[in-house]
Design an enzyme around this catalytic site. Sequence first.
Site, PDB file in Angstrom:
ATOM      1  N   GLY A   1       0.272  13.471  -7.012  1.00  0.00           N
ATOM      2  CA  GLY A   1      -0.850  13.800  -8.310  1.00  0.00           C
ATOM      3  C   GLY A   1       0.004  14.680  -9.331  1.00  0.00           C
TER       4      GLY A   1
ATOM      5  CB  CYS B   1       5.629  12.055  -5.986  1.00  0.00           C
ATOM      6  SG  CYS B   1       5.135  12.237  -8.019  1.00  0.00           S
ATOM      7  CE1 TYR B   2       0.271  18.832  -6.301  1.00  0.00           C
ATOM      8  CE2 TYR B   2      -0.169  17.772  -3.436  1.00  0.00           C
ATOM      9  CZ  TYR B   2      -0.187  18.498  -4.370  1.00  0.00           C
ATOM     10  OH  TYR B   2      -0.639  20.038  -4.101  1.00  0.00           O
TER      11      TYR B   2
ATOM     12  CG  HIS C   1       5.387   6.789  -8.250  1.00  0.00           C
ATOM     13  ND1 HIS C   1       4.033   7.458  -7.470  1.00  0.00           N
ATOM     14  CD2 HIS C   1       5.717   7.837  -9.617  1.00  0.00           C
ATOM     15  CE1 HIS C   1       4.020   8.383  -7.509  1.00  0.00           C
ATOM     16  NE2 HIS C   1       5.124   9.159  -8.893  1.00  0.00           N
TER      17      HIS C   1
ATOM     18  CD  GLU D   1       2.832   4.521  -5.392  1.00  0.00           C
ATOM     19  OE1 GLU D   1       3.501   4.313  -4.147  1.00  0.00           O
ATOM     20  OE2 GLU D   1       2.406   5.545  -6.394  1.00  0.00           O
TER      21      GLU D   1
ATOM     22  CG  ASP E   1     -10.300  -6.305 -18.639  1.00  0.00           C
ATOM     23  OD1 ASP E   1      -9.598  -6.973 -18.383  1.00  0.00           O
ATOM     24  OD2 ASP E   1      -9.945  -5.055 -19.175  1.00  0.00           O
TER      25      ASP E   1
ATOM     26  CE  LYS F   1      -6.006  -6.313 -19.811  1.00  0.00           C
ATOM     27  NZ  LYS F   1      -7.486  -5.982 -20.022  1.00  0.00           N
TER      28      LYS F   1
END
Length: 597
Positions: free
Chosen positions: A54, A80-81, A168, A170, A225, A371
Amino acid sequence: MAKQKYIAVIDFGSQYSHLITRRLGELGIKTKLLTPQVNKNRLAKAAGLILSGGPQSVIKKPVPYNQQLLRLKLPILGVCYGLQLMARDFGGRVTGGKIREYGPANLKRHDQRNKLLTDWPKQSTVWMSHGDSVTKLPPGFITLGSTDTLRYAAVAHRHKPIFGVQFHPEVHHTPYGSILYQNFAFNICGLKPQKLTSKLKAIEAGIRRQVGEKKVFLLVSGGVDSTVALAVLNRTLGKRRVYGLHIDTGLLREQESRLVKRQLAAAGLTNLHVVGAAGAFWRRLRSITEPETKRQIIGATFLQIKAQVAKKLRLNTKSWLLGQGTIYPDTIESGGTKHADKIKTHHNRINVLAQLAARGLLVEPLKNLYKDEVRLIGAELGLPKELLWAHPFPGPGLAVRALCLDSSRLKQLNQIYVSKITVSKYNTRILPLLSVGVQGDERSYRHPLAIEAPYSKATSLHYQAAKLTNKDKNINRILLKLSGPNLNIGKIKVATLTPQRIKILRQADNIVTQELKQGNMYKNLWQCPTVLVPFGAKLGESIVLRPFASREAMTGRAYLLPQTVVRRIVRRLQALPAIDYIFYDLTDKPPGTVEWE
Ligand code: XMP
């Protein structure tokens, strides 16, 4: 097998919270994205908790959260946070500003037997984005991995299933990240993968549910998109119930509107109508220099033009819903969740549209996708490859690639004291310009550091780039000067959006695109923005090349083109009127965003 069914991701406002749910979804794991004050009764069926990153600081302005979450006897992973929050609340220490890391870092794993890092190599690249860090572990915790600068990059409780990582896992640029989530979900939380369901079917069902008997007026830029959104709406509702509107803003690439109309028609998307509106955009933008104001005005002008067209067509507003090709990064970068910072307002997420979206009044079939996922849906729908793999182009167009400067900011920038940074033996200068970045989940608006060195040094300078931006708070980008006089004589000047500047930028963009295709490099890049900046030596300005590689633009790397391609681009750009300097942007994301504003 565990009775619980999903992992709860507690969202403290990271740019990547939703990406955690995507990664777990790809592993066949159900998730729920929940707010930090969630009542513990809602977690009765959770198998584990992930505390996200965050933009806030646990030592300065923590996000209020339900402290019972840490006492639920569930496996916990803090990211992280999330790690810093646990460290603070379990009795460790978090320090601000001492170690800042944005972008790549090298993780050295300590303990081979820990469940979280099973199957991780001894050393690997991980992606960071933080200004605070854990400087003392809470009692009972051990270190699993460190980077060169950060001791507690991965940690675990000795006996309890509680883990934390500063990086991170992810993001695409942490290559072993999915293995970490796999370890957490399967080996630690005891979940089993579920069968993956078809995204296209779910999207079609969602459209039917939301639109009912109504029709959709879809804004179509012609990028990936909105083209996929048009195709999926046509397939679900039938072309007669979909009106595609492409607005030529006058800020598009060379011949773009014509090309869009032709390409989409060739792909069977014949319900696309083009309206020219350059005049309206120029009138509203000509004295605007501030990037966020530009973005708001452009978003609002799109809506005004759409309203005019709808009025002319006498469309009954009760039976027509507005549609957009919004994808998830547009929402999160625009600060679209409760605790997220605004990095930049995407043109399809200006306030009025964000409010409509929150009330379910916008048809945005791709709004939860990235995307790369949209490209897969497009392939499933049979759209041609050249459409699906075209480089993205931002809705605000060339307006956000021509930096502007008003006289008050000019004075301010000239007064700023900027330190000299040494990079080997090369001449360097912090340029009196500002561009947007994303650092520690927050927007940054800082200076680029320009380095005068031969392009043959680009690889080593790219390697040093993250260290330089980590070290000096004043800078968020690293540029390599490709051509132009000595950096020290360059000056900034007042600049607004003018037809001449946009014309030069359009020509530059066209040259770069042609040379990338000619040099067989186009397909290697996510995109290559060409940016016009009001920094010059005589009467001219500068062009910045931003070759960028990514999978979904949440993170990415500056891409180093072959020297021959760079040489050809520089030779042709130098021939444009009023270009003094040409720079190459060596900044990864984070700390820099793809676009400059
Ligand atoms: P940044 O610069 O935020 O960009 O790293 C991430 C991706 O989004 C594109 N971009 C936009 N696309 N409307 C769009 O449709 C916008 O307002 C907008 N701003 C940035 C950018 O080109 C990159 O691919």
